[in-house]
Design a protein around this motif. Structure first.
Motif, PDB file in Angstrom:
ATOM      1  N   PHE A  70      37.223  37.253  24.359  1.00  5.75           N
ATOM      2  CA  PHE A  70      38.549  36.907  24.309  1.00  5.75           C
ATOM      3  C   PHE A  70      39.022  36.062  25.645  1.00  5.75           C
ATOM      4  N   GLY A  71      38.068  34.958  26.165  1.00  9.55           N
ATOM      5  CA  GLY A  71      38.398  34.423  27.093  1.00  9.55           C
ATOM      6  C   GLY A  71      38.376  34.872  28.703  1.00  9.55           C
ATOM      7  N   MET A  72      37.886  36.072  28.675  1.00  2.00           N
ATOM      8  CA  MET A  72      37.927  36.835  30.051  1.00  2.00           C
ATOM      9  C   MET A  72      36.449  36.396  30.774  1.00  2.00           C
ATOM     10  N   GLN A  73      36.550  35.839  31.890  1.00  2.00           N
ATOM     11  CA  GLN A  73      35.247  35.730  32.652  1.00  2.00           C
ATOM     12  C   GLN A  73      35.529  36.616  33.891  1.00  2.00           C
ATOM     13  N   LEU A  74      34.336  37.336  34.104  1.00  2.00           N
ATOM     14  CA  LEU A  74      34.223  38.294  34.968  1.00  2.00           C
ATOM     15  C   LEU A  74      33.866  37.953  36.367  1.00  2.00           C
ATOM     16  N   PRO A  75      34.409  38.510  37.521  1.00  2.00           N
ATOM     17  CA  PRO A  75      34.147  38.128  39.006  1.00  2.00           C
ATOM     18  C   PRO A  75      32.638  38.155  39.101  1.00  2.00           C
ATOM     19  N   THR A  76      32.358  37.550  40.009  1.00  2.00           N
ATOM     20  CA  THR A  76      30.696  37.675  40.376  1.00  2.00           C
ATOM     21  C   THR A  76      30.458  39.245  40.910  1.00  2.00           C
ATOM     22  N   SER A  77      31.211  39.855  41.438  1.00  2.00           N
ATOM     23  CA  SER A  77      30.982  41.332  41.856  1.00  2.00           C
ATOM     24  C   SER A  77      32.189  42.198  41.751  1.00  2.00           C
ATOM     25  N   GLY A  78      31.875  43.633  41.671  1.00  3.44           N
ATOM     26  CA  GLY A  78      33.009  44.647  41.491  1.00  3.44           C
ATOM     27  C   GLY A  78      32.776  45.003  40.033  1.00  3.44           C
ATOM     28  N   GLU A  79      33.839  46.199  40.025  1.00  2.00           N
ATOM     29  CA  GLU A  79      34.143  46.601  38.428  1.00  2.00           C
ATOM     30  C   GLU A  79      35.318  47.502  38.562  1.00  2.00           C
ATOM     31  N   GLU A  80      35.643  47.823  37.385  1.00  2.00           N
ATOM     32  CA  GLU A  80      36.969  48.196  37.030  1.00  2.00           C
ATOM     33  C   GLU A  80      36.703  49.398  35.969  1.00  2.00           C
ATOM     34  N   ARG A  81      37.433  50.593  35.938  1.00  2.00           N
ATOM     35  CA  ARG A  81      37.482  51.702  35.013  1.00  2.00           C
ATOM     36  C   ARG A  81      39.049  51.922  34.551  1.00  2.00           C
ATOM     37  N   VAL A  82      39.040  52.332  33.503  1.00  2.00           N
ATOM     38  CA  VAL A  82      40.467  52.729  32.952  1.00  2.00           C
ATOM     39  C   VAL A  82      40.538  54.305  33.167  1.00  2.00           C
ATOM     40  N   GLN A  83      41.415  54.782  33.983  1.00  2.00           N
ATOM     41  CA  GLN A  83      41.196  56.389  33.860  1.00  2.00           C
ATOM     42  C   GLN A  83      42.431  56.792  32.960  1.00  2.00           C
ATOM     43  N   TRP A  84      43.364  56.248  32.556  1.00  2.00           N
ATOM     44  CA  TRP A  84      44.260  56.413  31.232  1.00  2.00           C
ATOM     45  C   TRP A  84      45.044  55.464  30.877  1.00  2.00           C
ATOM     46  N   ALA A  85      45.289  55.367  29.487  1.00  2.00           N
ATOM     47  CA  ALA A  85      46.085  54.260  28.769  1.00  2.00           C
ATOM     48  C   ALA A  85      47.001  55.103  27.960  1.00  2.00           C
ATOM     49  N   ARG A  86      48.158  54.470  27.719  1.00  2.00           N
ATOM     50  CA  ARG A  86      49.179  54.928  26.790  1.00  2.00           C
ATOM     51  C   ARG A  86      50.304  53.689  26.329  1.00  2.00           C
ATOM     52  N   VAL A  87      50.587  53.863  25.157  1.00  2.00           N
ATOM     53  CA  VAL A  87      51.534  52.949  24.995  1.00  2.00           C
ATOM     54  C   VAL A  87      52.875  53.218  25.400  1.00  2.00           C
ATOM     55  N   LEU A  96      40.136  46.310  30.015  1.00  2.00           N
ATOM     56  CA  LEU A  96      40.212  46.433  31.493  1.00  2.00           C
ATOM     57  C   LEU A  96      38.990  47.100  32.034  1.00  2.00           C
ATOM     58  N   THR A  97      37.997  47.613  31.085  1.00  2.00           N
ATOM     59  CA  THR A  97      37.074  48.107  31.782  1.00  2.00           C
ATOM     60  C   THR A  97      35.770  47.317  31.716  1.00  2.00           C
ATOM     61  N   TRP A  98      35.108  46.999  32.963  1.00  2.00           N
ATOM     62  CA  TRP A  98      34.085  45.976  33.050  1.00  2.00           C
ATOM     63  C   TRP A  98      33.323  46.274  34.531  1.00  2.00           C
ATOM     64  N   ASP A  99      32.244  45.772  34.123  1.00  2.00           N
ATOM     65  CA  ASP A  99      31.136  45.715  35.548  1.00  2.00           C
ATOM     66  C   ASP A  99      30.631  44.553  35.724  1.00  2.00           C
ATOM     67  N   ALA A 100      30.862  43.721  36.882  1.00  2.00           N
ATOM     68  CA  ALA A 100      30.387  42.638  37.235  1.00  2.00           C
ATOM     69  C   ALA A 100      28.712  42.253  37.038  1.00  2.00           C
ATOM     70  N   GLN A 101      28.030  43.347  37.321  1.00  2.00           N
ATOM     71  CA  GLN A 101      26.755  43.431  37.191  1.00  2.00           C
ATOM     72  C   GLN A 101      26.068  43.698  35.507  1.00  2.00           C
ATOM     73  N   ASP A 102      27.116  43.874  34.634  1.00  2.00           N
ATOM     74  CA  ASP A 102      26.599  44.148  33.327  1.00  2.00           C
ATOM     75  C   ASP A 102      27.636  43.395  32.419  1.00  2.00           C
ATOM     76  N   PRO A 103      27.867  42.191  32.563  1.00  2.00           N
ATOM     77  CA  PRO A 103      28.781  41.168  31.654  1.00  2.00           C
ATOM     78  C   PRO A 103      28.609  41.287  30.117  1.00  2.00           C
ATOM     79  N   GLU A 104      27.364  41.582  29.809  1.00  2.00           N
ATOM     80  CA  GLU A 104      27.128  41.649  28.203  1.00  2.00           C
ATOM     81  C   GLU A 104      27.834  42.864  27.520  1.00  2.00           C
ATOM     82  N   ALA A 105      27.907  44.098  28.652  1.00  2.00           N
ATOM     83  CA  ALA A 105      28.381  45.210  27.896  1.00  2.00           C
ATOM     84  C   ALA A 105      29.898  44.827  27.604  1.00  2.00           C
TER      85      ALA A 105
END
Length: 289
Positions: free
Chosen positions: A107-124, A81-90
């Protein structure tokens, strides 16, 4: 024993009565001993039958939570869930460590042409085991752009104990919940003893303010409590109710922290009479548990 010779070629041998009895009774004693041994063996098997010695299962296959598998699911959710459209290779490189046979590097995920997303916390927050050695975890992940997401991640343990993903992830909803029930139990009753009310208010004030020396005066001998790390000021006590069964008081109060934030809080307080006075044995939690 004596050997006497009478006549040519005739030998007469005499034996003791004890030996003769032993020869005659010996087979009967042997049969009896075998029968007794059989009865003892049958009794032993009936009382404590032998059990096959099975190899101890690996530590990760026991019923206790598999912390490593949970952490693996959380790590995947963070990377996925962490991605940056400007750096898809990362993102592809982060996913490559999880990819295996039959799975694409991203894993079959294609990023949008713009934007980014960061995970602040994750828990089971939920787990199930559809088959032995495989866990399906629901991971709650707070993101900065999409908000709170729930991702289902399947993790499998290999025969050698190694961890691997068992399939593609899935976006799911939150575990079922219902609105909070803030009313006291039906069987509860209000605390009517004025002396107990005074003790409870004093204990709560000292507990919230972390005044441990003053608090100790109202604690039962040997009782241990753990005041909150951030001190609070007791503003008022709005409810003191006996929990069903007695011995525990349910308190609802209003408090304020050093920044001015105000809270409505609920505490369970175990109380009892000792030599005619009320004493407290626990407040909300056991610090030694």
């Amino acid at each position: 024993m004596q050997a006497l010779t009478k006549g040519a070629g005739v030998t007469v041998t005499s034996y003791s009565i004890r030996r003769i009895r032993l020869w005659r009774e010996g087979p009967r004693y042997a049969v009896g001993a075998l029968a007794l041994a059989g009865l003892l063996a049958s009794a032993r098997f009936a009382i404590a039958p032998p059990r096959p010695v099975l190899p101890s299962p690996p530590a990760w296959s026991l019923s206790a939570p598999d912390l490593a598998a949970e952490g693996y699911a959380e790590l995947f959710a963070r990377e996925y869930l962490t991605w940056d459209a400007q750096d898809p290779e990362a993102h592809e490189q982060a996913m490559a460590r999880f990819a295996g046979e039959g799975a694409s590097a991203d894993f079959g995920m294609q990023l949008p042409t713009s934007g980014e997303e960061r995970v602040q916390w994750a828990r089971v927050v939920q787990a199930r085991e559809p088959i032995r050695g495989e866990h399906v975890y629901t991971v709650a992940a707070q993101t900065d752009s999409a908000g709170l997401l729930y991702l289902s991640v399947s993790v499998r343990r290999g025969a050698d104990g190694s961890l691997t993903l068992a399939g593609y992830p899935a976006f799911v909803g939150a575990p079922a919940s219902t609105p909070a029930s803030l009313s006291p139990p039906e069987q509860s009753s209000e605390v009517s003893d004025p002396a107990l009310t005074v003790v409870l208010r004093r204990v709560l004030r000292n507990y919230l303010a972390a005044l441990t020396s003053d608090l100790q005066a109202d604690l039962r001998s040997g009782a241990r409590v753990s005041p909150p790390a951030s001190t609070l000021t007791l503003e008022s006590v709005s409810q003191l109710q006996w929990a069903p069964g007695g011995g525990t008081v349910l308190a609802v109060l209003q408090a304020q922290d050093t920044r001015g934030a105000q809270y409505t809080l609920g505490y369970e307080i175990d109380v009892g009479r000792v030599q005619g006075r009320w004493e407290v044995s626990a407040i909300q939690m056991d610090p030694d548990a």
